[in-house]
Design an enzyme around this catalytic site. Sequence first.
Site, PDB file in Angstrom:
ATOM      1  N   HIS A  94      -0.956  10.689  -3.025  1.00  0.00           N
ATOM      2  CA  HIS A  94      -2.209   9.796  -2.566  1.00  0.00           C
ATOM      3  C   HIS A  94      -3.413  10.326  -3.276  1.00  0.00           C
ATOM      4  CE1 HIS A  94      -5.903   8.983   0.207  1.00  0.00           C
ATOM      5  NE2 HIS A  94      -5.851  10.150   0.143  1.00  0.00           N
ATOM      6  N   HIS A  96      -7.390   8.952  -4.651  1.00  0.00           N
ATOM      7  CA  HIS A  96      -8.720   8.502  -4.092  1.00  0.00           C
ATOM      8  C   HIS A  96      -9.207   7.427  -5.409  1.00  0.00           C
ATOM      9  CE1 HIS A  96     -10.226  11.091  -0.607  1.00  0.00           C
ATOM     10  NE2 HIS A  96      -8.932  10.902  -0.432  1.00  0.00           N
ATOM     11  N   TYR A 121       5.108  -5.983 -13.098  1.00  0.00           N
ATOM     12  CA  TYR A 121       5.380  -4.494 -12.803  1.00  0.00           C
ATOM     13  C   TYR A 121       5.047  -4.027 -11.379  1.00  0.00           C
ATOM     14  CZ  TYR A 121       6.865   0.083 -14.596  1.00  0.00           C
ATOM     15  OH  TYR A 121       7.661   1.161 -14.835  1.00  0.00           O
TER      16      TYR A 121
END
Length: 216
Positions: A94, A96, A121
């Site tokens: 994960h 930001h 891709y």
Amino acid sequence: MTSETNLREQICLLAKSMFDRGLTGGSTGNISARTPDGGLLVSPTGTSFGRLDPARLSRFDPAGALIDGDPPTKEMPLHSAFYDTRTTAGAVVHLHSCHSVALSMMPDANADDFLPRLTPYAIMKLGRVKLLPFFLPGDPAMGDAVRGLAGKRSAVMLANHGPVVAGKGIEAACNAIEELEDTARLAMMTRGLSPLGLSDGDVERLVTTFDVEWEA
Ligand SMILES: O=C(O)[C@@H](O)C(=O)COP(=O)(O)O
Ligand SMILES: [Zn+2]
């Protein structure tokens, strides 16, 4: 070195590489990977991707009990939801990352197919990306939302927050999430310029040729 030692090093190396390239800043983001014994290594809560310590990663046993290391990311329910619903998942990341967050805030964002079809891709490595609504960071409801996808998506975008991607291994997950961010960057760069994306036929050929998970 044992393979768990290698994995610890690799998690920290890849996280630092992403941090150094501005893909997630400060103490944002979290990362986890399956250990050879079926357990998990997880980034501790409040740590920076730039300074993860291999010896302090949170370690879970195969039954999901925390064995040692620092307290894990508060996003464990989110990570667990991917492992529980996707048997092929060997790692979850994960970030930001700015451009994907920016794209998630556009009023015309497509919740079922978040990334515009610009390059091959992204389709090959991510399949169709689901845009989930905004949740408070750490809200276990994010895990429930991922479980609701029944393992059909390897990548989700948390609106106003950041992407989460599962991969077969740590390198695959990192490569895929970088592709998500790059595609979002292309989408933001070309926004309003009517870019010529891939045709439906191109997408179909990619999906067939590269055996892409492309569930609606
Ligand atoms: O946005 C958040 O607060 C979390 O999703 C995050 O990115 C960092 O939280 P920890 O992994 O608990 O440090
Ligand atoms: Zn976050």
